[in-house]
Enzyme design. Structure first.
Site, short mmCIF file in Angstrom:
data_model
loop_
_atom_site.label_atom_id
_atom_site.label_comp_id
_atom_site.label_asym_id
_atom_site.label_seq_id
_atom_site.Cartn_x
_atom_site.Cartn_y
_atom_site.Cartn_z
N HIS A 54 0.86 -1.19 0.00
CA HIS A 54 0.00 0.00 0.00
C HIS A 54 0.89 1.23 0.00
O HIS A 54 2.05 1.19 0.46
CB HIS A 54 -0.89 0.01 1.24
CG HIS A 54 -1.99 -0.99 1.21
ND1 HIS A 54 -3.13 -0.85 1.97
CD2 HIS A 54 -2.14 -2.15 0.52
CE1 HIS A 54 -3.93 -1.88 1.76
NE2 HIS A 54 -3.35 -2.69 0.89
N GLU A 56 1.07 3.87 1.81
CA GLU A 56 1.61 4.28 3.11
C GLU A 56 2.80 3.42 3.51
O GLU A 56 3.83 3.93 3.98
CB GLU A 56 0.54 4.18 4.21
CG GLU A 56 -0.67 5.04 3.98
CD GLU A 56 -1.82 4.32 3.28
OE1 GLU A 56 -2.97 4.60 3.64
OE2 GLU A 56 -1.57 3.49 2.39
N CYS A 84 -6.04 2.21 5.91
CA CYS A 84 -6.75 1.00 6.32
C CYS A 84 -6.14 0.50 7.64
O CYS A 84 -5.18 1.08 8.15
CB CYS A 84 -6.65 -0.07 5.25
SG CYS A 84 -4.99 -0.76 5.05
N CYS A 87 -2.36 -0.41 7.30
CA CYS A 87 -1.52 0.78 7.22
C CYS A 87 -1.50 1.54 8.54
O CYS A 87 -0.47 2.07 8.94
CB CYS A 87 -1.98 1.67 6.08
SG CYS A 87 -1.69 0.92 4.46
#
Length: 152
Positions: A54, A56, A84, A87
């Site tokens: 992801h 991040e 999410c 993350c």
């Protein structure tokens, strides 16, 4: 504060790059205490075949490598979509002090919409400041267009 909100320009640029690999258009940057970008990331799950890639997490990894330290206290994460749960866990473990995000994620958000992992008092660390909805329309439009193309 201005450099933090200006960093959303770079996060949006990175989000658009994610489209090249058919990844969900999310971009993130990590700012040092003086406002310099020390980490950049975009969603790369499709590109790398990695479920943890992801934006991040990619940005946090780059920031840790560029600073030589996993502990990113006093740093700020700027991301185009509300983090999410995965993350949020990475953000807490990196000790990021501030998170600024664009679009709210009403399905999987962990910074205030579905749940608030970043500020849960029962966890050993938390983010000091969370600012959501920064340039939310621009960030949301990218996501809406991407998912609209997938449905067509």
């Amino acid at each position: 504060m201005t450099e933090e909100f200006g960093a959303m320009d770079e996060a949006l640029r990175l989000a658009r790059l994610a489209l090249d690999s058919n990844d969900v258009p999310v971009g993130a940057v990590v700012l040092s205490p003086d406002g310099a970008i020390v980490g950049r990331g975009r969603n790369e799950r499709e590109l790398m075949g990695d479920p943890t890639a992801h934006a991040e997490v990619v940005a946090l990894r780059e920031a840790a490598a560029s600073t030589g330290n996993w502990n990113l206290s006093d740093h700020t994460l700027v991301v185009t979509l509300e983090p999410c749960v995965m993350c949020a866990g990475a953000i807490l473990n990196s000790r990021i002090s501030k998170v600024i995000f664009g679009a709210w994620d009403e399905k999987a958000g962990a910074a205030g919409s579905v749940t608030d992992v970043l500020r849960t008092r029962t966890l050993p660390s938390r983010v000091g400041e969370v600012v959501g909805g920064v340039r939310a329309d621009e960030c949301s439009e990218l996501l809406t267009a991407f998912f609209g193309r997938l449905r067509d």
